[in-house]
Write a protein that holds these residues in place. Structure first.
Motif, PDB file in Angstrom:
ATOM      1  N   VAL A  90      15.618   3.345 -14.449  1.00 44.31           N
ATOM      2  CA  VAL A  90      15.071   4.556 -13.838  1.00 44.31           C
ATOM      3  C   VAL A  90      15.088   4.387 -12.319  1.00 44.31           C
ATOM      4  N   GLU A  91      15.058   5.520 -11.602  1.00 48.85           N
ATOM      5  CA  GLU A  91      14.999   5.486 -10.139  1.00 48.85           C
ATOM      6  C   GLU A  91      13.879   6.406  -9.660  1.00 48.85           C
ATOM      7  N   PRO A  92      12.629   5.967  -9.837  1.00 47.86           N
ATOM      8  CA  PRO A  92      11.507   6.794  -9.389  1.00 47.86           C
ATOM      9  C   PRO A  92      11.209   6.580  -7.907  1.00 47.86           C
ATOM     10  N   ARG A  93      10.479   7.504  -7.358  1.00 49.33           N
ATOM     11  CA  ARG A  93       9.974   7.343  -6.001  1.00 49.33           C
ATOM     12  C   ARG A  93       8.486   7.037  -6.076  1.00 49.33           C
ATOM     13  N   PHE A  94       8.080   6.021  -5.371  1.00 54.35           N
ATOM     14  CA  PHE A  94       6.678   5.600  -5.357  1.00 54.35           C
ATOM     15  C   PHE A  94       6.003   6.118  -4.093  1.00 54.35           C
ATOM     16  N   ARG A  95       4.757   6.531  -4.267  1.00 58.72           N
ATOM     17  CA  ARG A  95       3.976   6.932  -3.113  1.00 58.72           C
ATOM     18  C   ARG A  95       2.963   5.833  -2.818  1.00 58.72           C
ATOM     19  N   THR A  96       3.012   5.288  -1.611  1.00 57.75           N
ATOM     20  CA  THR A  96       2.126   4.201  -1.242  1.00 57.75           C
ATOM     21  C   THR A  96       0.725   4.723  -0.938  1.00 57.75           C
ATOM     22  N   LYS A  97      -0.169   3.786  -0.731  1.00 52.94           N
ATOM     23  CA  LYS A  97      -1.545   4.156  -0.397  1.00 52.94           C
ATOM     24  C   LYS A  97      -1.597   4.945   0.908  1.00 52.94           C
ATOM     25  N   ASP A  98      -0.661   4.686   1.826  1.00 47.64           N
ATOM     26  CA  ASP A  98      -0.621   5.386   3.104  1.00 47.64           C
ATOM     27  C   ASP A  98       0.133   6.708   3.030  1.00 47.64           C
ATOM     28  N   GLY A  99       0.635   7.045   1.831  1.00 47.73           N
ATOM     29  CA  GLY A  99       1.341   8.311   1.678  1.00 47.73           C
ATOM     30  C   GLY A  99       2.834   8.231   1.865  1.00 47.73           C
ATOM     31  N   GLU A 100       3.358   7.045   2.162  1.00 45.42           N
ATOM     32  CA  GLU A 100       4.803   6.895   2.344  1.00 45.42           C
ATOM     33  C   GLU A 100       5.500   6.937   0.986  1.00 45.42           C
ATOM     34  N   VAL A 101       6.651   7.582   0.930  1.00 47.94           N
ATOM     35  CA  VAL A 101       7.428   7.677  -0.307  1.00 47.94           C
ATOM     36  C   VAL A 101       8.559   6.661  -0.252  1.00 47.94           C
ATOM     37  N   ILE A 102       8.625   5.795  -1.261  1.00 46.00           N
ATOM     38  CA  ILE A 102       9.617   4.719  -1.303  1.00 46.00           C
ATOM     39  C   ILE A 102      10.501   4.904  -2.531  1.00 46.00           C
ATOM     40  N   PRO A 103      11.800   5.071  -2.340  1.00 47.01           N
ATOM     41  CA  PRO A 103      12.699   5.151  -3.497  1.00 47.01           C
ATOM     42  C   PRO A 103      12.893   3.772  -4.114  1.00 47.01           C
ATOM     43  N   CYS A 104      12.866   3.701  -5.438  1.00 44.84           N
ATOM     44  CA  CYS A 104      12.997   2.421  -6.143  1.00 44.84           C
ATOM     45  C   CYS A 104      13.957   2.565  -7.311  1.00 44.84           C
ATOM     46  N   ARG A 105      14.523   1.444  -7.688  1.00 44.91           N
ATOM     47  CA  ARG A 105      15.306   1.381  -8.921  1.00 44.91           C
ATOM     48  C   ARG A 105      14.615   0.384  -9.830  1.00 44.91           C
ATOM     49  N   GLY A 106      14.334   0.811 -11.075  1.00 43.73           N
ATOM     50  CA  GLY A 106      13.592  -0.048 -11.985  1.00 43.73           C
ATOM     51  C   GLY A 106      14.252  -0.208 -13.331  1.00 43.73           C
TER      52      GLY A 106
END
Length: 302
Positions: free
Chosen positions: A223-239
């Motif tokens: 999967v390739e979800p986008r994570f939202r950090t505690k600071d609100g930043e969106v990080i694309p990931c591959r899992g």
């Protein structure tokens, strides 16, 4: 003659008192028990050792009486055992539990678990009653398990990617430090969160579908979800999600996530370059088309 002997033995057995029969049963129990029973005086010297010590440690019980029990304890454990023994000597009826190594008759060190009770005030006992059970195999299993756990933890810590596992209810079971570094949440916050909460709302259906596929097919899913950090930043990931290795029932998932922000940027930059190249080709082809048409017409006239 045989009948007379049988009658004599039977009569002798009937004449034995209940106390004698109890004493015989207790003697057999002490001799065949897997535990070792001993009584020590207030200085730590043996006043009684059960016959089982010969089978368990190889010592003759008579040879141990009068000897200091501390002399058979491993030097590294001796102070700890002595402290526990002396503490219980000061409080009648008090009990202590301690694990330590003891030397057997062959000079080998064996782990034992001892429970001692203060019976110094009991006239029938007059000492510290200690029941000891060998736990060498258990300690060895614990040592191997501890080493395996330490190795696993070092592997998790060395992973450059996020590792995590969650159960069938979606509750986090394990994660490495990279999850904290990427998301900005601490252990307490992660423990109270559902893994799907880290995913941006738009990508949650795809992640839920991937988890369902893992559950139904029992295979690894990418999967390739986008994570939202505690600071609100969106990080694309591959899992990569995989089922936990249980034999029958689905018990949860384990996964690895990689931050692909740099890859995403390169991909976007490449797309922009391709777009500019296509624009250049379109303009260049248009600019070349007019003189080519003129040349073609002149060639046809010629």
């Amino acid at each position: 003659v045989a009948a007379n002997r049988i009658r004599t033995v039977a009569a002798r057995h009937r004449r034995r008192t209940p106390a004698e029969r109890t004493a015989d049963a207790l003697s057999a129990l002490l001799e065949n028990s897997s535990d070792r029973l001993s009584v020590l005086d207030s200085t730590g010297r043996y006043t009684y050792v059960s016959p089982a010590v010969e089978r368990i440690l190889g010592y003759d019980p008579d040879d141990l009486e009068g000897e200091s029990g501390f002399d058979y304890v491993h030097p590294d454990d001796r102070e700890r055992v002595r402290d526990a023994f002396e503490a219980v000597c000061e409080r009648p009826g008090e009990t202590f539990d301690v694990e330590y190594r003891v030397r057997d008759a062959d000079g080998e060190w064996r782990w034992v678990e001892s429970r001692g009770t203060n019976r110094l005030d009991d006239p029938a006992v007059g000492g510290i009653v200690v029941n000891s059970r060998e736990i060498t195999d258990r300690r060895e299993r614990e040592r191997r398990l501890s080493e395996e756990r330490a190795f696993t933890e070092s592997v998790f810590a060395a992973l450059p990617d996020v590792f995590y596992a969650f159960d069938e209810d979606g509750e986090f079971l394990r994660w490495n430090d990279r999850l904290q570094a990427v998301t900005g949440y601490d252990d307490a916050e992660l423990r109270s969160m559902h893994p799907i909460e880290l995913v941006v709302p738009e990508d949650r259906p795809a992640v839920a579908d991937a988890i369902t596929r893992v559950f139904e097919e029992g295979t690894t899913v990418t999967v390739e979800p986008r994570f939202r950090t505690k600071d609100g930043e969106v990080i694309p990931c591959r899992g990569h999600l995989a089922p936990l290795p249980f034999e029958t029932d689905y018990r949860g998932c384990a996964g690895i996530l990689r931050d692909i922000t740099s890859q995403q940027r390169r991909r976007e930059e490449l797309a922009r370059k391709n777009e500019r190249l296509e624009e250049f080709i379109s303009v260049a082809s248009h600019d070349l088309r007019t003189p080519l048409n003129v040349a073609s017409g002149r060639i046809e006239l010629a």
